[in-house]
Scaffold this motif. Structure first.
Motif, PDB file in Angstrom:
ATOM      1  N   GLY A 125       3.834 -12.390  -5.146  1.00 21.82           N
ATOM      2  CA  GLY A 125       3.617 -11.128  -4.438  1.00 21.82           C
ATOM      3  C   GLY A 125       2.677 -10.232  -5.216  1.00 21.82           C
ATOM      4  N   THR A 126       2.770  -8.935  -4.985  1.00 25.96           N
ATOM      5  CA  THR A 126       1.945  -7.985  -5.739  1.00 25.96           C
ATOM      6  C   THR A 126       2.698  -6.668  -5.911  1.00 25.96           C
ATOM      7  OG1 THR A 126       0.063  -6.444  -5.507  1.00 25.96           O
ATOM      8  CG2 THR A 126       0.581  -7.777  -3.572  1.00 25.96           C
ATOM      9  N   ILE A 127       2.821  -6.213  -7.140  1.00 32.44           N
ATOM     10  CA  ILE A 127       3.565  -4.965  -7.382  1.00 32.44           C
ATOM     11  C   ILE A 127       2.875  -3.781  -6.705  1.00 32.44           C
ATOM     12  CG2 ILE A 127       4.688  -5.647  -9.562  1.00 32.44           C
ATOM     13  CD1 ILE A 127       2.507  -3.797 -10.953  1.00 32.44           C
ATOM     14  N   LEU A 128       1.587  -3.933  -6.411  1.00 31.26           N
ATOM     15  CA  LEU A 128       0.859  -2.831  -5.766  1.00 31.26           C
ATOM     16  C   LEU A 128       0.961  -2.893  -4.237  1.00 31.26           C
ATOM     17  CD1 LEU A 128      -2.367  -2.644  -7.991  1.00 31.26           C
ATOM     18  CD2 LEU A 128      -0.425  -1.054  -7.954  1.00 31.26           C
ATOM     19  N   HIS A 129       1.552  -3.949  -3.737  1.00 33.00           N
ATOM     20  CA  HIS A 129       1.613  -4.205  -2.288  1.00 33.00           C
ATOM     21  C   HIS A 129       0.191  -4.454  -1.749  1.00 33.00           C
ATOM     22  CE1 HIS A 129       5.880  -2.699  -1.662  1.00 33.00           C
ATOM     23  NE2 HIS A 129       5.613  -2.523  -2.941  1.00 33.00           N
ATOM     24  N   SER A 130       0.161  -5.073  -0.577  1.00 29.95           N
ATOM     25  CA  SER A 130      -1.149  -5.389  -0.004  1.00 29.95           C
ATOM     26  C   SER A 130      -1.145  -5.004   1.467  1.00 29.95           C
ATOM     27  CB  SER A 130      -1.440  -6.885  -0.170  1.00 29.95           C
ATOM     28  OG  SER A 130      -2.773  -7.147   0.164  1.00 29.95           O
ATOM     29  N   ALA A 131      -2.336  -4.972   2.061  1.00 31.61           N
ATOM     30  CA  ALA A 131      -2.426  -4.638   3.490  1.00 31.61           C
ATOM     31  C   ALA A 131      -3.747  -5.171   4.017  1.00 31.61           C
ATOM     32  CB  ALA A 131      -2.372  -3.120   3.665  1.00 31.61           C
ATOM     33  N   ARG A 132      -3.790  -5.356   5.321  1.00 31.23           N
ATOM     34  CA  ARG A 132      -5.074  -5.618   5.988  1.00 31.23           C
ATOM     35  C   ARG A 132      -5.401  -4.315   6.718  1.00 31.23           C
ATOM     36  NH1 ARG A 132      -5.724 -11.175   5.557  1.00 31.23           N
ATOM     37  NH2 ARG A 132      -3.846 -12.444   5.694  1.00 31.23           N
ATOM     38  N   SER A 133      -6.253  -3.495   6.115  1.00 33.85           N
ATOM     39  CA  SER A 133      -6.456  -2.135   6.610  1.00 33.85           C
ATOM     40  C   SER A 133      -7.446  -2.072   7.774  1.00 33.85           C
ATOM     41  CB  SER A 133      -6.955  -1.242   5.461  1.00 33.85           C
ATOM     42  OG  SER A 133      -7.266   0.036   5.959  1.00 33.85           O
ATOM     43  N   GLU A 134      -6.960  -1.619   8.907  1.00 30.41           N
ATOM     44  CA  GLU A 134      -7.846  -1.404  10.067  1.00 30.41           C
ATOM     45  C   GLU A 134      -8.706  -0.165   9.829  1.00 30.41           C
ATOM     46  OE1 GLU A 134      -7.893  -3.039  13.164  1.00 30.41           O
ATOM     47  OE2 GLU A 134      -6.594  -4.589  12.315  1.00 30.41           O
ATOM     48  N   ARG A 135      -8.099   0.853   9.199  1.00 26.32           N
ATOM     49  CA  ARG A 135      -8.814   2.130   9.037  1.00 26.32           C
ATOM     50  C   ARG A 135     -10.027   1.980   8.127  1.00 26.32           C
ATOM     51  NH1 ARG A 135      -4.854   6.265   6.776  1.00 26.32           N
ATOM     52  NH2 ARG A 135      -3.718   4.450   6.033  1.00 26.32           N
ATOM     53  N   PHE A 136      -9.933   1.058   7.175  1.00 29.29           N
ATOM     54  CA  PHE A 136     -11.040   0.907   6.227  1.00 29.29           C
ATOM     55  C   PHE A 136     -12.265   0.258   6.892  1.00 29.29           C
ATOM     56  CE2 PHE A 136     -13.073  -0.727   2.280  1.00 29.29           C
ATOM     57  CZ  PHE A 136     -13.108   0.458   1.571  1.00 29.29           C
ATOM     58  N   LEU A 137     -12.045  -0.328   8.084  1.00 29.46           N
ATOM     59  CA  LEU A 137     -13.177  -0.923   8.816  1.00 29.46           C
ATOM     60  C   LEU A 137     -14.070   0.171   9.396  1.00 29.46           C
ATOM     61  CD1 LEU A 137     -11.267  -3.763  10.753  1.00 29.46           C
ATOM     62  CD2 LEU A 137     -12.634  -3.987   8.668  1.00 29.46           C
ATOM     63  N   THR A 138     -13.587   1.416   9.431  1.00 29.31           N
ATOM     64  CA  THR A 138     -14.365   2.513  10.031  1.00 29.31           C
ATOM     65  C   THR A 138     -15.080   3.309   8.930  1.00 29.31           C
ATOM     66  OG1 THR A 138     -12.578   4.134   9.836  1.00 29.31           O
ATOM     67  CG2 THR A 138     -12.585   2.765  11.815  1.00 29.31           C
ATOM     68  N   PRO A 139     -16.265   3.875   9.264  1.00 32.25           N
ATOM     69  CA  PRO A 139     -16.984   4.693   8.274  1.00 32.25           C
ATOM     70  C   PRO A 139     -16.134   5.881   7.802  1.00 32.25           C
ATOM     71  CG  PRO A 139     -18.374   4.276  10.197  1.00 32.25           C
ATOM     72  CD  PRO A 139     -17.026   3.704  10.513  1.00 32.25           C
ATOM     73  N   GLU A 140     -15.329   6.433   8.734  1.00 27.80           N
ATOM     74  CA  GLU A 140     -14.481   7.595   8.381  1.00 27.80           C
ATOM     75  C   GLU A 140     -13.456   7.186   7.321  1.00 27.80           C
ATOM     76  OE1 GLU A 140     -14.809   6.477  11.602  1.00 27.80           O
ATOM     77  OE2 GLU A 140     -16.411   7.882  12.085  1.00 27.80           O
ATOM     78  N   GLY A 141     -12.876   6.015   7.520  1.00 26.38           N
ATOM     79  CA  GLY A 141     -11.883   5.516   6.563  1.00 26.38           C
ATOM     80  C   GLY A 141     -12.507   5.341   5.189  1.00 26.38           C
ATOM     81  N   ARG A 142     -13.705   4.765   5.166  1.00 24.84           N
ATOM     82  CA  ARG A 142     -14.355   4.527   3.860  1.00 24.84           C
ATOM     83  C   ARG A 142     -14.759   5.845   3.202  1.00 24.84           C
ATOM     84  NH1 ARG A 142     -16.331   0.268   7.013  1.00 24.84           N
ATOM     85  NH2 ARG A 142     -18.344   1.259   7.385  1.00 24.84           N
ATOM     86  N   SER A 143     -15.173   6.834   4.030  1.00 28.63           N
ATOM     87  CA  SER A 143     -15.529   8.140   3.451  1.00 28.63           C
ATOM     88  C   SER A 143     -14.307   8.786   2.809  1.00 28.63           C
ATOM     89  CB  SER A 143     -16.057   9.095   4.520  1.00 28.63           C
ATOM     90  OG  SER A 143     -17.250   8.611   5.025  1.00 28.63           O
ATOM     91  N   ALA A 144     -13.164   8.686   3.501  1.00 28.55           N
ATOM     92  CA  ALA A 144     -11.930   9.283   2.956  1.00 28.55           C
ATOM     93  C   ALA A 144     -11.570   8.586   1.637  1.00 28.55           C
ATOM     94  CB  ALA A 144     -10.797   9.145   3.961  1.00 28.55           C
ATOM     95  N   ALA A 145     -11.731   7.261   1.625  1.00 28.47           N
ATOM     96  CA  ALA A 145     -11.406   6.495   0.411  1.00 28.47           C
ATOM     97  C   ALA A 145     -12.309   6.922  -0.742  1.00 28.47           C
ATOM     98  CB  ALA A 145     -11.565   5.000   0.682  1.00 28.47           C
ATOM     99  N   ALA A 146     -13.606   7.058  -0.459  1.00 30.34           N
ATOM    100  CA  ALA A 146     -14.565   7.431  -1.508  1.00 30.34           C
ATOM    101  C   ALA A 146     -14.254   8.836  -2.034  1.00 30.34           C
ATOM    102  CB  ALA A 146     -15.991   7.369  -0.962  1.00 30.34           C
ATOM    103  N   ALA A 147     -13.887   9.733  -1.102  1.00 30.08           N
ATOM    104  CA  ALA A 147     -13.578  11.109  -1.513  1.00 30.08           C
ATOM    105  C   ALA A 147     -12.372  11.108  -2.455  1.00 30.08           C
ATOM    106  CB  ALA A 147     -13.304  11.966  -0.285  1.00 30.08           C
ATOM    107  N   ASN A 148     -11.366  10.305  -2.123  1.00 28.71           N
ATOM    108  CA  ASN A 148     -10.172  10.249  -2.991  1.00 28.71           C
ATOM    109  C   ASN A 148     -10.517   9.711  -4.378  1.00 28.71           C
ATOM    110  OD1 ASN A 148      -8.311  11.313  -1.224  1.00 28.71           O
ATOM    111  ND2 ASN A 148      -7.852   9.334  -0.282  1.00 28.71           N
ATOM    112  N   LEU A 149     -11.388   8.716  -4.408  1.00 28.53           N
ATOM    113  CA  LEU A 149     -11.781   8.161  -5.711  1.00 28.53           C
ATOM    114  C   LEU A 149     -12.505   9.235  -6.535  1.00 28.53           C
ATOM    115  CD1 LEU A 149     -13.011   4.596  -4.614  1.00 28.53           C
ATOM    116  CD2 LEU A 149     -11.087   5.085  -6.135  1.00 28.53           C
TER     117      LEU A 149
END
Ligand code: F6P
Length: 320
Positions: free
Chosen positions: A65-89
């Motif tokens: 398994g993975t202690i960090l958990h895993s997912a197949r993210s639908e939201r990350f397929l969208t530009p908005e999702g990636r922008s939010a991710a980049a902003a958090n980083l």
């Protein structure tokens, strides 16, 4: 570079924890702080971050398994999702990201890098072994051994009852697992997405074996084979020939369990190499191991180039 993040994405595979451990330990060793992102790219979008110290990755090298958990993210397929991710980083002052996953995860990571200038290194981890740029992906060998162990057991009951068994293994679009376990278990036929499937020829072969008194027959089928899933194939074979069979679908059992030594060691080497690649400014890339050497390739190679099946295994799977 002062702070890096690590996440696991897509289908889990045995050895992901060993890779998280190596990534965190190497980061600390090089004077960086390490952040774990929970639940793959979804966690990146939601800012689900935890600081990881050396003790947080103790006693996980042997765990599936993975202690960090895993997912197949639908939201990350969208530009908005990636922008939010980049902003958090950015808000968390994270300078680089290690993505442990398969080619789909690498594709998303590459987009993040292209669109937002985030340094990303991909570490190939999937039981499917279908990533170009590395001889083996983390988890493949353990999954193969799990499947082999099960098929050996199926062979016992197939022999006891003189039965035809159809065993389905994972591999939606790749036959690496099926080919390896087909050869390793002495299966009578291996059905994989990469090659055409001739059910009439398989029936002839099974009938011939039965006429020779060798009545335990096992067909190993990858879930993405053109002839259908194991149940559909069983129905087609019965329709063509009247031969009845039993179906065993190994499914997610192949993804779990304690990683074998080869996966622990590969995961440790690649997690280490991923941090070094980030610190050394390799840019958006993936790390792999070819002929025992650590190699670095552009991340996009992982899905634009196609890994080939071992031609000798293809021949071996036909000759029995
Ligand atoms: O991770 C790869 C894989 O195990 C494939 O072999 C399989 O087709 C797929 O994942 C199953 O995914 P899920 O767990 O999302 O159904």
């Amino acid at each position: 570079m002062r702070k890096i993040a690590v996440l696991t994405s897509g289908g889990d595979s045995p050895g992901m924890n060993a890779c998280i451990r190596a990534t965190v330990r190497r980061a600390l060793n090089r004077g960086l702080s390490a952040i774990g992102v929970r639940k793959g790219f979804d966690g990146l979008i939601d800012g689900d971050f935890i600081e990881l110290e050396s003790q947080n990755v103790s006693n996980i090298i042997q765990r599936g398994g993975t202690i960090l958990h895993s997912a197949r993210s639908e939201r990350f397929l969208t530009p908005e999702g990636r922008s939010a991710a980049a902003a958090n980083l950015r808000n968390d002052n994270i300078d680089g990201l290690v993505v442990i996953g398969g080619d789909g995860s690498f594709r998303g990571a590459d987009r993040l890098s292209e669109e937002h200038g985030i340094a990303v290194v991909g570490v190939p981890a999937t039981i499917d072994n279908d990533i170009w740029g590395t001889d083996l992906t983390i988890g493949f060998c353990t999954a193969v051994n799990t499947a082999l162990e099960a098929i050996d057991k199926v062979r016992d009951t197939a022999a006891a009852h003189d039965r035809l068994f159809i065993v389905e293994v994972m591999g939606r679009s790749a036959g690496f697992i099926a080919l390896e376990v087909g050869v390793g278990s002495g299966a009578e036929a291996v059905l994989i997405p990469e090659t055409p499937t001739d059910l009439d020829a398989i029936v002839r072969k099974v009938r011939k074996r039965i006429s020779m008194g060798r009545s335990s027959n096992i067909l190993v089928v990858a879930e993405g084979d053109e002839a259908g899933n194991a149940f559909e194939i069983a129905a087609k074979i019965e329709k063509i020939s009247g031969l009845k069979s039993r179906v065993t679908v190994l499914g997610h059992v192949q993804r779990g369990g304690s990683p074998e030594s080869i996966d622990r060691v590969l995961a440790s080497k690649l997690g280490w190499a991923a941090v070094d690649a980030l610190v050394d400014g390799a840019g958006s890339c993936m790390v792999g191991e070819i002929n025992g050497e650590i190699v670095i390739h552009p991340l996009s190679d992982a899905w634009t180039k196609k890994k080939k099946l071992d031609p000798l295994l293809l021949v071996l799977s036909e000759t029995r």
